[in-house]
Design an enzyme around this catalytic site. Sequence first.
Site, PDB file in Angstrom:
ATOM      1  N   HIS A  96      45.100  47.409  36.186  1.00 56.30           N
ATOM      2  CA  HIS A  96      45.155  48.264  37.383  1.00 56.30           C
ATOM      3  C   HIS A  96      46.544  48.195  38.025  1.00 56.30           C
ATOM      4  CE1 HIS A  96      40.657  47.117  37.708  1.00 56.30           C
ATOM      5  NE2 HIS A  96      40.680  48.387  37.357  1.00 56.30           N
ATOM      6  N   ARG A 120      42.781  54.259  29.139  1.00 55.30           N
ATOM      7  CA  ARG A 120      43.051  53.159  28.209  1.00 55.30           C
ATOM      8  C   ARG A 120      42.932  53.598  26.761  1.00 55.30           C
ATOM      9  NH1 ARG A 120      39.065  49.183  31.208  1.00 55.30           N
ATOM     10  NH2 ARG A 120      37.997  51.170  31.085  1.00 55.30           N
ATOM     11  N   LYS A 144      27.722  50.887  38.555  1.00 58.10           N
ATOM     12  CA  LYS A 144      28.080  49.474  38.396  1.00 58.10           C
ATOM     13  C   LYS A 144      27.472  48.621  39.502  1.00 58.10           C
ATOM     14  CE  LYS A 144      32.515  50.358  36.102  1.00 58.10           C
ATOM     15  NZ  LYS A 144      33.965  50.397  36.316  1.00 58.10           N
ATOM     16  N   SER A 151      37.719  44.999  34.204  1.00 59.17           N
ATOM     17  CA  SER A 151      37.203  43.990  35.133  1.00 59.17           C
ATOM     18  C   SER A 151      35.936  43.351  34.568  1.00 59.17           C
ATOM     19  CB  SER A 151      36.881  44.627  36.491  1.00 59.17           C
ATOM     20  OG  SER A 151      38.007  45.255  37.017  1.00 59.17           O
TER      21      SER A 151
HETATM   22  O1  PNS Z   1      37.014  51.998  38.276  1.00 58.44           O
HETATM   23  P1  PNS Z   1      35.872  52.949  38.018  1.00 58.44           P
HETATM   24  O2  PNS Z   1      34.536  52.253  38.241  1.00 58.44           O
HETATM   25  O3  PNS Z   1      35.953  53.619  36.676  1.00 58.44           O
HETATM   26  O4  PNS Z   1      36.018  54.109  39.115  1.00 58.44           O
HETATM   27  C1  PNS Z   1      35.044  55.119  39.243  1.00 58.44           C
HETATM   28  C2  PNS Z   1      35.118  55.709  40.647  1.00 58.44           C
HETATM   29  C3  PNS Z   1      34.872  54.633  41.702  1.00 58.44           C
HETATM   30  C4  PNS Z   1      36.479  56.343  40.854  1.00 58.44           C
HETATM   31  C5  PNS Z   1      33.996  56.816  40.747  1.00 58.44           C
HETATM   32  O5  PNS Z   1      32.739  56.239  40.551  1.00 58.44           O
HETATM   33  C6  PNS Z   1      34.057  57.548  42.088  1.00 58.44           C
HETATM   34  O6  PNS Z   1      34.827  58.454  42.252  1.00 58.44           O
HETATM   35  N1  PNS Z   1      33.196  57.126  43.054  1.00 58.44           N
HETATM   36  C7  PNS Z   1      33.142  57.707  44.365  1.00 58.44           C
HETATM   37  C8  PNS Z   1      31.944  58.671  44.503  1.00 58.44           C
HETATM   38  C9  PNS Z   1      32.251  59.993  43.838  1.00 58.44           C
HETATM   39  O7  PNS Z   1      33.123  60.740  44.242  1.00 58.44           O
HETATM   40  N2  PNS Z   1      31.487  60.293  42.774  1.00 58.44           N
HETATM   41  C10 PNS Z   1      31.665  61.493  41.982  1.00 58.44           C
HETATM   42  C11 PNS Z   1      32.790  61.306  40.962  1.00 58.44           C
HETATM   43  S1  PNS Z   1      32.559  62.351  39.637  1.00 58.44           S
END
Ligand code: PNS
Length: 165
Positions: A18, A91, A42, A129
């Site tokens: 990150h 990645r 998650k 992570s």
């Molecule tokens: O590090 P990650 O877990 O891959 O990040 C995913 C994240 C947190 C960016 C995604 O789950 C997110 O945007 N969450 C906020 C809620 C939201 O906007 N959901 C719709 C996204 S399609």
Amino acid sequence: MVSIAVCPGSFDPVTYGHIDIIKRAAKVFDKVIVAVLVNMEKKPWFTIEERTDLLKKVTADIPNVEIVGFQGLLVDFAAAVNADVIVKGLRAVSDFEYEFQMALTNSKLNNSIETVFLTTSAENMYLSSSIVKQVGLLGGDISPFVPECVRDEILLKIKQRSRSK
Ligand code: PNS
């Protein structure tokens, strides 16, 4: 015009992978706002506040980076901070489908915010992570993957988890 990028993620917790993406985004955009968000798929070890605090510590040396925790839609956050783009690290091919799906959903929700992808540097391609937490849980050395303050917090969580069992 000042370019503002939002770098979103769950950061549970932040890894060198990150940090690499945040540092590189900070070279491309005038301001990078790292958004610590909820990923409903998650089950986090760290609260949003804990994740935000760790990110603040490990990015303290990058002047144009700000860390903000937010519970809600990423596009709403991006619009509220007047972001031009959402930046994500890619990645491997395995990331692509999920990231593509999120980028398309976000552009459907708000088509004025573009998603751009930075390719992760080769040494961080395998890092996540979840893998780091798994290595720590099984007693492996996690110091190649996370800064010392993050390692200490992961080890503390592992201790707390084993005590509560
Ligand atoms: O590090 P990650 O877990 O891959 O990040 C995913 C994240 C947190 C960016 C995604 O789950 C997110 O945007 N969450 C906020 C809620 C939201 O906007 N959901 C719709 C996204 S399609």
